[in-house]
Design an enzyme around this catalytic site. Structure first.
Site, PDB file in Angstrom:
ATOM      1  N   GLY A  58       4.707 -15.380   3.775  1.00 21.17           N
ATOM      2  CA  GLY A  58       3.645 -16.270   4.227  1.00 21.17           C
ATOM      3  C   GLY A  58       4.194 -17.365   5.125  1.00 21.17           C
ATOM      4  N   CYS A  85      10.341 -12.242   1.097  1.00 22.27           N
ATOM      5  CA  CYS A  85      10.417 -13.263   2.143  1.00 22.27           C
ATOM      6  C   CYS A  85      10.063 -14.651   1.577  1.00 22.27           C
ATOM      7  CB  CYS A  85       9.520 -12.858   3.323  1.00 22.27           C
ATOM      8  SG  CYS A  85       9.889 -13.799   4.793  1.00 22.27           S
ATOM      9  N   TYR A  86       8.876 -15.170   1.878  1.00 20.92           N
ATOM     10  CA  TYR A  86       8.509 -16.477   1.306  1.00 20.92           C
ATOM     11  C   TYR A  86       8.553 -16.400  -0.232  1.00 20.92           C
ATOM     12  CZ  TYR A  86       5.888 -20.606  -0.016  1.00 20.92           C
ATOM     13  OH  TYR A  86       5.509 -21.794  -0.598  1.00 20.92           O
ATOM     14  N   HIS A 174      11.456  -7.381   4.671  1.00 23.58           N
ATOM     15  CA  HIS A 174      10.150  -6.825   4.321  1.00 23.58           C
ATOM     16  C   HIS A 174      10.254  -5.316   4.032  1.00 23.58           C
ATOM     17  CE1 HIS A 174       7.556 -10.287   5.174  1.00 23.58           C
ATOM     18  NE2 HIS A 174       8.552 -10.632   5.954  1.00 23.58           N
ATOM     19  N   GLU A 176       8.020  -3.523   2.866  1.00 25.72           N
ATOM     20  CA  GLU A 176       6.713  -2.890   3.044  1.00 25.72           C
ATOM     21  C   GLU A 176       6.473  -2.396   4.470  1.00 25.72           C
ATOM     22  OE1 GLU A 176       7.405  -6.034   2.735  1.00 25.72           O
ATOM     23  OE2 GLU A 176       5.891  -7.402   3.493  1.00 25.72           O
ATOM     24  N   ASP A 232     -16.745   5.455   6.327  1.00 20.97           N
ATOM     25  CA  ASP A 232     -17.101   4.601   5.189  1.00 20.97           C
ATOM     26  C   ASP A 232     -18.558   4.773   4.765  1.00 20.97           C
ATOM     27  OD1 ASP A 232     -14.616   3.776   5.861  1.00 20.97           O
ATOM     28  OD2 ASP A 232     -15.269   1.909   6.803  1.00 20.97           O
ATOM     29  N   LYS A 374      -8.871   2.489   3.436  1.00 17.53           N
ATOM     30  CA  LYS A 374      -9.489   3.555   4.227  1.00 17.53           C
ATOM     31  C   LYS A 374      -8.900   4.949   3.904  1.00 17.53           C
ATOM     32  CE  LYS A 374     -11.874   4.015   8.369  1.00 17.53           C
ATOM     33  NZ  LYS A 374     -12.909   3.033   8.695  1.00 17.53           N
TER      34      LYS A 374
END
Ligand code: XMP
Length: 518
Positions: A58, A85-86, A174, A176, A232, A374
């Site tokens: 963040g 990270c943060y 990161h 991710e 959707d 999604k």
């Protein structure tokens, strides 16, 4: 704040652009995860089913007096913690480490990570050296008491830290993002070796629960659903129809701004094949009339959005006994509408989709997909019998071709663009490229250029082709087509579509560009 009775990993969002990816990685590994704000974690009453907590990155900095945080007592509950990270810096700060912000230590982009000692967190991830993705200016410069240093980079000495006893871990990079080589292994190790959570999340198994819940909520009432033919709203309609059958009324508003044949195709599938109760509203002329002479992108978006809502409201009023309005709200919509710190992110474009219907309508909302991403919705759609062509269709914006015809919109331009887009998308399918691309479309630029066809001079429009790879539409890279495909597609469009004599390919990424042009 209360969770259902199932094992869960909580992700505390400190405002990183990529927090959603953390939740995606965890769910992809078969574990249910939810993103919550630092304020929400304070309200959790029962931590029984929470098997692990991940603290996201963040923009906040622990080097200032005031910074985003959560109560330290939560970190002492013996629930495994992973700070990213943060998140790592916050852990270090709360346990007495030192963090400093300096130009010398900052790292943006790829860095090499080197191992210092073994840890369960880096099992099968880090042998000696690895490429990881960094995005930080602050760095931990002094380990908190009882923590160990696991790995480092050239600029940050304490890149992975751990406190085995408390099961608290932190990584500066990161894991991710896909640029971190094999970053998923960090999540596997955290989830299965440290949190010891079970793989119980399986989207297909949710099907029955969802249908049962819809039945329970709606009972004998009627539901109205705005059906656009996108993934959707299609999944929502089909899912609800499985629960309440004939008590569902789907309304399709034909704005005339859809792709060639798409509206009719979707209508037929839902009406004839899936046997749903679909009401078609032809509003093509109204849209073209209201858009006449408008070339400002935001004005166009507003006109299309408002008109759609007006028509939908009018139509739905015909069903006096309908109590529910079904919407294709997805989990990212819910996350994005929550504010981490009270500040709002800058609005780039005013998005409109059929999900954004007005609150003043006297309906109760039914949003069965609000827990899903999604990709998960696509899997769910397949499992309830939605045709592949709809399930795996590229995203399509609510305002449709209205924002892909730059400048003013006319019937002729719509026709020209529909033809070009039809050729492009069909060639992508034929050449097995469609599924490698996240989103592709043709747009009509408001410039005419000179060309030569046979012996005659032409003065016609330019068609822009766009194709991007992306994970969630937040960031995107342009797709690198083979040259022979480019040759073929440009030739075909110019030869077959009267009104276009030039084709260009958009090679911008997002950011700094956006996926759509308007
Ligand atoms: P941008 O252009 O913002 O697009 O990079 C990101 C994704 O959002 C889609 N998009 C929309 N979807 N209503 C929608 O339902 C809209 O008004 C809208 N505008 C953009 C876009 O197609 C891409 O997938």
């Amino acid at each position: 704040m209360q969770f259902q009775k199932r094992e869960i990993i909580i992700i505390v969002d400190f405002g990183s652009q990529v927090t959603k990816l953390i939740a995606r990685r965890v769910r992809d590994l078969g574990v249910y995860s939810e993103i919550i704000t630092p304020g929400e974690i304070r309200k959790i009453k029962n931590f029984d089913m929470i098997k692990g907590i991940i603290l996201s990155g963040g923009p906040s900095t622990v080097t200032k007096q005031k910074f985003q945080t959560i109560p330290k007592k939560i970190l002492l509950m013996k629930i495994p913690i992973l700070g990213i990270c943060y998140g790592l810096q916050l852990i270090a700060k709360l346990f007495g480490g030192k963090i400093r912000s300096s130009k010398k230590r900052r790292e943006f982009g790829r860095s090499f990570l080197y191992k210092k000692r073994n840890s369960t967190l880096i099992k099968n991830f880090l042998k000696n050296k690895k490429t990881v993705w960094m995005s930080h200016e602050d760095a931990v410069i002094k380990l908190p008491k009882n923590f160990k240093n696991i790995a480092f980079t050239k600029n940050s000495n304490l890149t992975i830290i751990e406190n085995i006893k408390r099961k608290i871990y932190g990584v500066q990079f990161h894991p991710e993002v896909t640029h971190t080589e094999n970053g998923i292994q960090i999540f596997k190790n955290f989830l299965f070796s440290i949190c010891k959570v079970r793989k119980t999340w399986n989207i297909k198994s949710q099907k029955k629960i969802l249908i049962r819940n819809i039945k329970k909520i709606v009972k004998k009432d009627k539901v109205i659903c705005a059906l656009s033919g996108g993934v959707d709203s299609s999944v929502v309609a089909l899912l609800i129809s499985k629960a309440i059958k004939k008590n569902l009324i789907c309304i399709m508003v034909d704005t005339g701004l859809m792709r060639k044949n798409e509206f009719q195709y979707t209508y037929k599938i839902f009406k004839n094949k899936l046997k749903l109760n679909v009401k078609l509203v032809n509003s093509k002329n109204l849209f073209i009339k209201k858009l006449k002479g408008i070339s400002d992108p935001e004005k166009k978006r507003k006109i299309i959005g408002k008109l759609f809502i007006k028509i939908f409201e009018k139509e739905s009023q015909k069903y006096k006994n309908a109590k529910f309005l079904a919407q294709g709200t997805l989990y990212p919509d819910i996350i994005e509408s929550r504010s981490i710190s009270g500040s709002k992110t800058a609005k780039i474009k005013s998005h409109h989709n059929v999900g954004g219907l007005p609150k003043k309508m006297k309906f109760k909302l039914l949003e069965p997909l609000k827990e899903f991403f999604k990709d998960e919705v696509r899997v769910l759609g397949s499992s309830i019998g939605l045709p592949k062509e709809i399930c795996f269709k590229h995203p399509f914006p609510g305002p449709g071709l209205g924002i892909r015809i730059l400048g003013n919109i006319t019937k002729d331009k719509i026709k020209i663009l529909q033809e070009a887009d039809f050729i492009y998308i069909n060639e992508l399918i034929k050449n097995n490229l469609y599924n490698k691309i996240w989103q592709a479309y043709a747009a009509l630029l408001p410039i005419k250029t000179v060309g030569v066809m046979g012996d005659s001079r032409t003065y016609e429009y330019t068609c822009l082709l766009r194709a991007v790879t992306s994970e969630d539409g937040m960031t995107a890279d342009y797709y690198n087509f083979p040259k022979d495909f480019m040759d073929k597609i440009s030739n075909k469009i110019i030869n077959k579509v009267k009104g276009i004599n030039r084709v260009v390919y958009d090679i911008s990424s997002k950011p700094p560009s956006t996926i759509e042009l308007e």
